[in-house]
Motif scaffolding. Sequence first.
Motif, short mmCIF file in Angstrom:
data_model
loop_
_atom_site.label_atom_id
_atom_site.label_comp_id
_atom_site.label_asym_id
_atom_site.label_seq_id
_atom_site.Cartn_x
_atom_site.Cartn_y
_atom_site.Cartn_z
N GLU A 70 63.32 35.97 50.14
CA GLU A 70 62.44 36.11 51.30
C GLU A 70 63.20 35.97 52.61
O GLU A 70 62.71 36.38 53.66
N ALA A 71 64.38 35.37 52.55
CA ALA A 71 65.26 35.22 53.72
C ALA A 71 66.65 35.70 53.32
O ALA A 71 67.03 35.64 52.15
N LEU A 72 67.39 36.18 54.31
CA LEU A 72 68.69 36.77 54.00
C LEU A 72 69.74 36.27 54.99
O LEU A 72 69.50 36.21 56.20
N ALA A 73 70.90 35.90 54.46
CA ALA A 73 72.05 35.54 55.28
C ALA A 73 73.08 36.66 55.16
O ALA A 73 73.23 37.27 54.10
N ILE A 74 73.78 36.92 56.26
CA ILE A 74 74.80 37.98 56.29
C ILE A 74 76.11 37.34 56.71
O ILE A 74 76.20 36.71 57.77
N ALA A 75 77.14 37.47 55.87
CA ALA A 75 78.40 36.78 56.14
C ALA A 75 79.58 37.67 55.79
O ALA A 75 79.64 38.24 54.69
N GLY A 76 80.52 37.80 56.72
CA GLY A 76 81.76 38.54 56.50
C GLY A 76 82.94 37.59 56.46
O GLY A 76 82.94 36.54 57.09
N GLN A 125 76.17 44.85 62.74
CA GLN A 125 75.70 46.15 62.27
C GLN A 125 74.77 46.00 61.07
O GLN A 125 73.73 46.66 60.99
N ALA A 126 75.15 45.13 60.14
CA ALA A 126 74.32 44.91 58.95
C ALA A 126 72.97 44.33 59.35
O ALA A 126 71.93 44.70 58.80
N TRP A 127 72.98 43.41 60.33
CA TRP A 127 71.72 42.83 60.81
C TRP A 127 70.81 43.92 61.37
O TRP A 127 69.60 43.94 61.08
N ALA A 128 71.36 44.81 62.17
CA ALA A 128 70.55 45.88 62.78
C ALA A 128 69.97 46.80 61.70
O ALA A 128 68.81 47.23 61.80
N ILE A 129 70.75 47.09 60.67
CA ILE A 129 70.29 47.96 59.58
C ILE A 129 69.14 47.31 58.83
O ILE A 129 68.09 47.92 58.57
#
Length: 323
Positions: A134-140, A152-156
């Motif tokens: 239900e929630a997502l973290a984005i990490a590089g 960019q991934a957040w915007a997508i």
Amino acid sequence: MNIIGIDVGGTNTDAAFIQHGRVVGMAKVPTNHEELIESTEQALNEIMAYCPDSQPAQLHLSTTLSTNAIIEGNGAPAAVLAMPGPGVNLTGLDLGFPFFPVGGYIDHRGREVAALNEDEVLAAARWARSAGAEALAIAGKFSHRNPVHEQQAWAIVDASGLGFSNLTLGHRLSGRANFPRRMVTAYLNSRVAGLQTHFCHMIENLLGTGRYRALQEVLILKADGGTMFLSESCLRPVETILSGPAASIMGAQALSKHTKKNAVIIDIGGTTTDIAVIVAGEPLYQRRGADIAGYRTLVPALLTRSIGLGGDSEIHVEVREGD
């Protein structure tokens, strides 16, 4: 400046009123775990009796909300959309949460070596959603050097309409290296963000009733002993973990006459006993970041050890035959 401090503990919610650097009033009420705002309001009402109506005050809150949610496995089901680049085997890290790797690569100098693929990001986000996240973290891996792929991934994902309750970007939580810890930190932040936001809204609604005109600013205690604004805690709630032990350390330092000596601080609460060490008047810090419930994070934190034994703990004596 007058200061009202409220510590929402596991057993009791304690409040203190500080005027000109001196504690002039205290209050204690049982913590209502089903409705934290109820016990917080009760403690606030009792302590406000010490606050002159004409004088402004700051409200400092220390809450176990995020800490307890992580330890008890609560919060929103979350996952991580990871951009590890070459040379990282995420499956061998035993992270303890679902992750979905995608391509694209930023090198250690912050240069884009391989571009992000929008279709791949969307596919991974849909996969995470279908798996129950239900929630997502984005990490590089090197987002602390260049966050462009996370952004960019957040915007997508944000434009996809998948309906994640929270999207956390790893680079916004820490500028330090250590990709696994950044993933963990972002994951935990995304998991507890909804709970913290709900708590913040309750505090805002409570203060908006007009009964607490003297309270001009609300600050939340962090794990490193510092504070953050209430609105900031909604964006980075993971920084509030272990703020209870941090409050014990800061309080003991403020009250002690031995400001330049070594000391051991032991706080026996209702739920846990927290231990910390002071060296030459300064608290020790976690070298890499706070560890909580087996999760290793990049959250700056004072060095403490917590034992699950407090004043309200039940102790059972087992008598064996022959003893």
